[in-house]
Structures are given as structure tokens and as C-alpha cells.
Scaffold this motif. Structure first.
Motif, PDB file in Angstrom:
ATOM      1  N   SER A   1       1.259  -1.231  -0.176  1.00 60.38           N
ATOM      2  CA  SER A   1       0.159  -0.174   0.354  1.00 60.38           C
ATOM      3  C   SER A   1       0.507   1.133  -0.202  1.00 60.38           C
ATOM      4  O   SER A   1       0.577   2.546  -0.142  1.00 60.38           O
ATOM      5  CB  SER A   1      -0.230   0.094   1.288  1.00 60.38           C
ATOM      6  OG  SER A   1      -0.029  -0.123   2.412  1.00 60.38           O
ATOM      7  N   GLY A   2       2.361   1.509   0.546  1.00 61.72           N
ATOM      8  CA  GLY A   2       3.057   2.262   0.587  1.00 61.72           C
ATOM      9  C   GLY A   2       3.302   2.749   1.777  1.00 61.72           C
ATOM     10  O   GLY A   2       3.853   3.529   2.141  1.00 61.72           O
TER      11      GLY A   2
ATOM     12  N   ASP B   1      -3.019   7.278  -4.283  1.00 60.60           N
ATOM     13  CA  ASP B   1      -1.703   7.821  -5.493  1.00 60.60           C
ATOM     14  C   ASP B   1      -0.544   7.369  -4.927  1.00 60.60           C
ATOM     15  O   ASP B   1       0.440   8.142  -4.365  1.00 60.60           O
ATOM     16  CB  ASP B   1      -0.864   8.076  -6.592  1.00 60.60           C
ATOM     17  CG  ASP B   1       0.105   7.930  -7.362  1.00 60.60           C
ATOM     18  OD1 ASP B   1       0.726   7.105  -7.697  1.00 60.60           O
ATOM     19  OD2 ASP B   1       0.391   9.219  -9.039  1.00 60.60           O
ATOM     20  N   GLU B   2      -0.037   6.012  -4.859  1.00 56.12           N
ATOM     21  CA  GLU B   2       0.918   5.307  -3.806  1.00 56.12           C
ATOM     22  C   GLU B   2       2.079   4.976  -4.015  1.00 56.12           C
ATOM     23  O   GLU B   2       3.249   3.994  -3.526  1.00 56.12           O
ATOM     24  CB  GLU B   2       0.771   5.341  -2.148  1.00 56.12           C
ATOM     25  CG  GLU B   2      -0.013   5.566  -1.681  1.00 56.12           C
ATOM     26  CD  GLU B   2       0.253   6.432  -0.453  1.00 56.12           C
ATOM     27  OE1 GLU B   2       0.849   5.934   0.277  1.00 56.12           O
ATOM     28  OE2 GLU B   2       0.159   7.246  -0.586  1.00 56.12           O
ATOM     29  N   ARG B   3       2.039   5.143  -5.312  1.00 57.25           N
ATOM     30  CA  ARG B   3       3.052   4.728  -6.418  1.00 57.25           C
ATOM     31  C   ARG B   3       4.529   4.694  -5.922  1.00 57.25           C
ATOM     32  O   ARG B   3       5.950   3.862  -6.013  1.00 57.25           O
ATOM     33  CB  ARG B   3       3.361   4.634  -7.739  1.00 57.25           C
ATOM     34  CG  ARG B   3       2.535   3.996  -8.332  1.00 57.25           C
ATOM     35  CD  ARG B   3       1.962   4.271  -9.615  1.00 57.25           C
ATOM     36  NE  ARG B   3       1.722   5.934 -10.218  1.00 57.25           N
ATOM     37  CZ  ARG B   3       1.467   6.729 -10.907  1.00 57.25           C
ATOM     38  NH1 ARG B   3       1.685   5.723 -11.973  1.00 57.25           N
ATOM     39  NH2 ARG B   3       0.742   7.932 -10.925  1.00 57.25           N
ATOM     40  N   ARG B   4       5.263   6.178  -6.034  1.00 56.13           N
ATOM     41  CA  ARG B   4       6.510   6.355  -5.127  1.00 56.13           C
ATOM     42  C   ARG B   4       6.501   5.473  -3.703  1.00 56.13           C
ATOM     43  O   ARG B   4       7.718   4.996  -4.093  1.00 56.13           O
ATOM     44  CB  ARG B   4       6.812   7.934  -4.388  1.00 56.13           C
ATOM     45  CG  ARG B   4       7.822   8.873  -4.196  1.00 56.13           C
ATOM     46  CD  ARG B   4       7.906  10.039  -4.230  1.00 56.13           C
ATOM     47  NE  ARG B   4       7.329  10.690  -3.259  1.00 56.13           N
ATOM     48  CZ  ARG B   4       7.207  11.606  -2.395  1.00 56.13           C
ATOM     49  NH1 ARG B   4       8.460  10.637  -1.734  1.00 56.13           N
ATOM     50  NH2 ARG B   4       6.426  11.538  -1.248  1.00 56.13           N
ATOM     51  N   TRP B   5       5.864   5.386  -2.725  1.00 49.97           N
ATOM     52  CA  TRP B   5       6.437   4.295  -1.729  1.00 49.97           C
ATOM     53  C   TRP B   5       6.712   3.167  -1.289  1.00 49.97           C
ATOM     54  O   TRP B   5       7.307   2.470  -0.359  1.00 49.97           O
ATOM     55  CB  TRP B   5       5.294   5.171  -0.513  1.00 49.97           C
ATOM     56  CG  TRP B   5       5.280   7.141   0.467  1.00 49.97           C
ATOM     57  CD1 TRP B   5       4.604   7.996  -0.525  1.00 49.97           C
ATOM     58  CD2 TRP B   5       6.178   7.189   0.758  1.00 49.97           C
ATOM     59  NE1 TRP B   5       4.855   9.056   0.288  1.00 49.97           N
ATOM     60  CE2 TRP B   5       5.694   8.931   0.986  1.00 49.97           C
ATOM     61  CE3 TRP B   5       7.196   6.698   1.039  1.00 49.97           C
ATOM     62  CZ2 TRP B   5       7.116   9.258   1.302  1.00 49.97           C
ATOM     63  CZ3 TRP B   5       8.078   7.580   2.665  1.00 49.97           C
ATOM     64  CH2 TRP B   5       7.817   9.117   2.354  1.00 49.97           C
TER      65      TRP B   5
ATOM     66  N   SER C   1       2.633   9.837   7.477  1.00 49.14           N
ATOM     67  CA  SER C   1       1.321   9.566   6.930  1.00 49.14           C
ATOM     68  C   SER C   1       0.696   8.618   6.311  1.00 49.14           C
ATOM     69  O   SER C   1       1.258   7.907   5.655  1.00 49.14           O
ATOM     70  CB  SER C   1       0.943  10.712   5.472  1.00 49.14           C
ATOM     71  OG  SER C   1       2.294  10.571   4.560  1.00 49.14           O
ATOM     72  N   LYS C   2      -0.642   8.439   5.728  1.00 51.87           N
ATOM     73  CA  LYS C   2      -0.810   6.997   4.964  1.00 51.87           C
ATOM     74  C   LYS C   2      -1.705   7.512   3.625  1.00 51.87           C
ATOM     75  O   LYS C   2      -2.073   9.133   3.729  1.00 51.87           O
ATOM     76  CB  LYS C   2      -1.883   6.409   6.056  1.00 51.87           C
ATOM     77  CG  LYS C   2      -1.577   6.265   7.124  1.00 51.87           C
ATOM     78  CD  LYS C   2      -2.291   5.218   8.305  1.00 51.87           C
ATOM     79  CE  LYS C   2      -2.780   4.275   7.386  1.00 51.87           C
ATOM     80  NZ  LYS C   2      -1.832   2.921   7.142  1.00 51.87           N
ATOM     81  N   GLY C   3      -2.118   6.438   2.817  1.00 49.59           N
ATOM     82  CA  GLY C   3      -2.589   6.428   1.515  1.00 49.59           C
ATOM     83  C   GLY C   3      -3.803   6.420   1.891  1.00 49.59           C
ATOM     84  O   GLY C   3      -4.575   6.366   2.513  1.00 49.59           O
TER      85      GLY C   3
END
Length: 567
Positions: free
Chosen positions: A222-223, A255-259, A485-487
Motif C-alpha cells: 500500500s506504500g 497515488d502511493e506508487r512512489r512509496w 502519513s497514510k494513503g
């Protein structure tokens, strides 16, 4: 349907029922004198026999030394993802246990002289073997007023739907908790936070390794911290995951692609990024939210559920590991309940430690205000749509895990509610129909570890889930560890709901709940306003209301005479 047990005194009747079950995808797993156990041909669970004790699913314990004789022995001597049953001399099921993780459902009912034990009640089965089911209107009202009630299915009589950790004696109808989370609160010996962290790492690794299937698995990233912890343990297993997947959408927080990419690169697994399109629900989607034995909370975010299911199908994956359950296990958040727990453990010296002052800084509250909040009462749900008249008056919390909470601190009660809410992850979902979805952080050994660990040890005042962050610091990226933080996909879900408001309005205002007088139509109409949903939120409450409406419609058409025995 994963399993079905039938008992019929008449061999001819039993053979006819077996033929019907086989025509719907079940195969013979075990046969007794007048009893038959069938498993899904496409995804059969493991089967283990210990004399008269039948274990459906995975149980990990020390059986060769002392074979378990009763369902309770399984909880005391091991753990897993299973249903356990005992047969009497006739082949009839005498008792049923659902393991504490709730991984498999268990329902028991009778139709004339036939006893049925199953994890589902599909139409083909119910049409041939209908139970003496009635809607309990006060129980349905509780579903509307208490978000956790949907995890206990209190709205039916005439069918026994077991809760996680519960055992049923079918001869007497008596239900008891064979595993009660309250029994584990504060049971741990005094250990340093570092020692508790080392034990946590061992438990997570052991649970992931033990639950790992023979084939390749996929990890959901999930990131956030919890899924990264599970992925790190999965990559240390004998068979690392073939892929990791993350679902993203073009919306703030979604959008959690980076994490997720950062976590995947650090543990060394290929990441599949799955774009989530906007999918407003159709009429069939709303009825699917009704689920089966209980409302399908696993389908609540239908777009996210569909995106995961689609990529699992594309990958040909049969198993998905998630980090679900970590927020409750590791204690996400730093409210006044942490201070209340800390002072309860150290009433004299607690104020001279660093924790109260750290919490005051984190929450941006004065130490006096934080102290007052810590002494306040526990959570109290507020029904947004319920009709306050007669039959819909809500009762006390119905989930059995909460019935013995009176002696617990505010922090322990909040944690207990969070653990109950985690059971939503094992309810019916589309992704669960295409793969075995495993939540290792909901395993019995980890639940017991968390309950025995004081909340103020899990969170030391520097950041949420601080003990878990420290314990896994050698495995995870420093940026993952530092992230607070969270997505959040709720804004996407709100957009999908807003796009289908006319459908929702018709479903609810022309529905069964209104006809029964269980909802306030004016309050529902007011909530189903696009601007209000956009600015004030409330989509989760609307979705829960839709689930209950669809579930009530399903079971209102199945009601039968109330005179027959329930089990």
C-alpha cells in the motif's frame, strides 16, 4: 463455497444432496455413516483428522505429542486458519469452532432432519435446504447503529453464524468464546521494549513463513509501514513473492506508487502498478454488497476490490499476502488513550517520564487538556440514519469480543474495537473469490502478543507504531520508517458514489429497511446530497447502509417458519 458438511439420517436423502453438491463444484473430502464433507474442487482447504475431531483449513500445532481431542485444544496448543468440528456416533456434528483469525466462515442450520455446516449459504443450497430463518428487527437496527455489529451478524434467528474464536455446542445451542481477547490483556511478563520488538520480529517471520503456500505468492504494497513489514518477511521466506502489487488512482492521497516502489526496491521484489479507473456501481454491484452470511464489508470499496482481483487474475496468482490489521496490532495514532494507559501502569512516576510531554507536542494540546481527555469515557457510536422508534432501538455492543471490556482502560477498549474492525478484511470480497487472501498480522500469535503489550509501550510518544518501527528498522527503508502519513482511497470511493447517487437513492428510499420502519428517510435523503458528501464526507456510512439494505433484502426472501430448531 469452500466446504460443506451434511448429515441426514436417510442414506437416500444424503446421496441425493451429495449429487446436488457435486453438481455445484464440490468433491468428497470425507464420508461418515450419515455424514458427508465436501470441499470446493477449485480451491480445497486442507483436511486433518484427529479421531472424532475434524479440522478444515490450516492448523499449526504439536499434534504428534498429544493429539487434540476437542476444538478448544486447537486454540491452546496451536494456531492457524481453520474451522474445527466434532462428530457424534451418528456422524452428526456435535460442536464447531471458528479460529480467532476468522479466516473461514462457519454457519450451522437444520432443514427438517438434515443438519448443514458450511462457510456460505448459496441459493442452490438454500433452495433445497432452507433453514428456519427469521429477521430480528432489533438486531437489524443494531447493524445500522453500530459499525462493528456487521461483523457479528446479529440480525438473524434460526441460523447460527459463528464469530471468530467462538465454539458452538449444536446439541444445546450454547455458544462460548474459546478464545477471548480480554484474557490476553496485560498477560506479558515485564520486558524491555527492545525485547518485545525482537519477539515481534520472530513472530511476524514465523507467521508469514508458516502461512506461505507451496506455490508463488503476491504481496500487496500500500506504500505504508504494515504492508512493507509483511513484504520484508515474505522476501525472507523460502519462496519469495513473484510480484508486489499496488493500486493507485488520480486523486489526492490515492497515488502511493512512489512509496510502494521505495518499499519494493528495498526488499527486492518486482512491483506491478495497477491504475484504478473510476467505476460507479451498477444495480448488481449494490446487491453484491449484501454478501451472504453477513454484509460483504470486503466489497465496501468495490473499485479497489475489483482492481486487486483483476491484477491477481492477470498474474495467475493464487495467494495474496497483505499488511491488513497492522494499524490495530501496532497501534496507529497517538491520542489521549495512550496517556491514560501509561498513567494506569505508572500512576506515580508516569508524570515525570517523557511520554506525557511528547504526546502533548504531537497532539498540540496542553498537558492539562490531554490529561482531562485521558480520563474521559470510551467510544460511543452515533447512528446517522436509524429511526429512533420502538423496534430499531440499538442494544449494547453485540460482538462477543467486546462483552467483557468493562474492566479495561480506554486504550485497551479502543484497541479491542480496532481488532474487531479488522475482521472486515476476512468478509466476502471479489479478490477473495480469485485468490486466497492471507492477512498474517491477524494471526492468533500476533493478536496475543499485541494484547499482552501495553499500548504505551507500542507507542512511546515519538511517533505512532514506534515499537514496530524500531523492531524492523534494519529491514525497511529509512524513508518508509520515518513516514507518518497514510494513503487513502476514500475520495475515489466518494466520487464513485456521487456518480451513482440516483441509483443509491432508489435502492435505499424504495427499499426494505424503509418499509420496515428501520431508517429515517429524511435523514437518508439529506445525506445523499452530492455537495454534502463532497464537503462533509459520509460515504462510508452510506455504503454501510447500502450493505445492510442489500443483506436484509437477501434474507427477507428466505424467511421460514420459526418453529423449527436452529441447529
Amino acid at each position: 463455497m469452500r466446504y460443506l458438511h451434511l448429515h441426514a439420517p436417510s442414506p437416500r436423502r444424503l446421496d441425493d444432496l451429495i449429487d446436488r453438491a457435486k453438481a455445484h463444484g464440490l468433491v468428497t473430502a470425507d464420508r461418515a455413516a450419515c455424514g458427508w464433507l465436501g470441499f470446493s474442487a477449485s480451491s480445497p482447504p486442507p483436511l486433518t483428522r484427529y479421531r472424532d475431531l475434524i479440522v478444515v483449513g490450516q492448523w499449526f500445532g504439536n499434534a504428534p505429542m498429544a493429539p487434540p481431542a476437542q476444538p478448544r485444544d486447537l486454540i491452546e496448543r496451536g494456531w492457524g486458519r481453520y474451522i474445527a468440528m466434532t462428530r457424534d456416533d451418528t456422524g452428526r456434528i456435535a460442536s464447531v469452532l471458528r479460529d480467532p483469525s476468522g479466516a473461514l466462515e462457519a454457519a450451522i442450520w437444520t432443514a427438517d432432519d438434515v443438519q448443514i455446516v458450511a462457510d456460505a449459504a448459496p441459493d442452490w443450497l438454500w433452495s433445497r435446504l432452507p433453514g428456519p430463518v427469521r429477521l430480528d428487527l432489533s438486531g437489524v437496527a443494531t447493524l445500522l447503529s453500530d459499525p462493528l455489529a456487521c461483523l457479528s451478524a446479529p440480525g438473524l434467528t434460526g441460523i447460527a453464524v459463528l464469530d471468530a474464536g467462538e465454539v458452538l455446542d449444536t446439541r444445546t445451542g450454547q455458544r462460548q468464546l474459546a478464545w477471548n481477547p480480554v484474557d490476553w490483556v496485560g498477560r506479558a511478563r515485564r520486558r524491555s521494549a527492545a525485547a518485545r520488538g525482537r519477539r515481534l520480529v520472530r513472530l511476524v517471520d514465523d507467521c508469514v513463513r508458516t502461512l506461505h503456500p507451496d506455490g508463488a505468492a503476491v504481496a500487496e504494497l500500500s506504500g505504508g509501514l504494515d504492508s512493507a513489514i509483511v513484504a520484508s518477511a515474505l522476501c525472507r521466506a523460502e519462496r519469495p513473492p513473484s510480484h508486489a502489487i499496488t493500486v493507485w488512482a488520480e486523486a489526492p492521497g490515492a497515488d502511493e506508487r512512489r512509496w510502494a516502489g521505495l518499499a519494493a526496491d528495498h526488499v527486492g521484489v518486482d512491483l506491478r502498478e495497477v491504475a484504478r479507473p473510476l467505476r460507479p456501481p451498477a444495480a448488481g454491484d449494490l446487491m453484491a454488497l449484501g454478501g451472504d452470511l453477513r454484509p460483504a464489508l470486503g466489497r465496501a470499496d468495490a473499485g479497489f476490490d475489483a482492481a486487486i482481483a483483476d491484477v491477481l487474475t492477470d498474474l495467475g496468482a493464487s495467494t495474496l499476502f497483505t499488511g491488513k490489521g497492522g494499524d490495530a496490532l501496532f497501534h496507529q495514532g497517538w491520542g489521549p488513550e495512550v496517556l491514560a494507559d501509561h498513567l494506569g501502569r505508572r500512576p506515580v512516576t508516569g508524570w515525570i517520564s517523557r511520554l506525557p510531554w511528547r504526546l502533548a507536542r504531537l497532539t498540540r494540546r496542553s498537558i492539562f487538556d490531554l490529561s482531562r481527555a485521558a480520563r474521559s469515557g470510551g467510544p460511543s457510536p452515533s447512528p446517522p440514519f436509524g429511526n429512533s422508534s420502538g423496534a430499531s432501538t440499538p442494544s449494547a455492543p453485540v460482538h462477543p469480543w467486546l462483552r467483557d471490556e468493562d474492566g479495561l482502560s480506554l486504550a485497551e477498549r479502543l484497541r479491542l474495537r480496532a481488532l474487531v474492525s479488522n475482521l472486515a478484511y476476512v468478509t466476502e470480497s471479489r479478490r477473495g473469490s480469485v485468490a486466497d487472501v492471507i492477512h498474517p498480522l491477524m494471526s492468533q500469535p500476533l493478536l496475543e502478543w499485541a494484547l499482552a503489550t501495553p499500548v504505551s509501550v507500542l507507542m512511546d510518544g515519538t511517533c505512532d507504531r514506534s515499537l514496530a518501527r524500531d523492531a524492523f528498522s534494519a529491514r525497511l527503508s529509512p524513508r518508509t520508517l520515518a513516514r507518518q502519513s497514510k494513503g487513502d482511497h476514500s475520495i475515489v470511493q466518494s466520487r464513485e458514489l456521487s456518480a451513482a447517487l440516483p441509483l443509491f437513492r432508489t435502492h435505499l428510499l424504495d427499499g426494505t429497511l424503509r418499509a420496515l420502519g428501520l431508517i429515517d428517510a429524511a435523514a437518508v435523503e439529506e445525506q445523499l446530497d452530492r455537495d454534502r458528501l463532497a464537503w462533509q464526507g459520509g460515504s462510508a456510512a452510506v455504503m454501510r447502509l447500502v450493505m445492510v439494505e442489500s443483506w436484509v433484502r437477501r434474507w427477507s426472501g428466505r424467511q421460514g417458519p420459526a418453529s423449527r430448531r436452529p441447529v
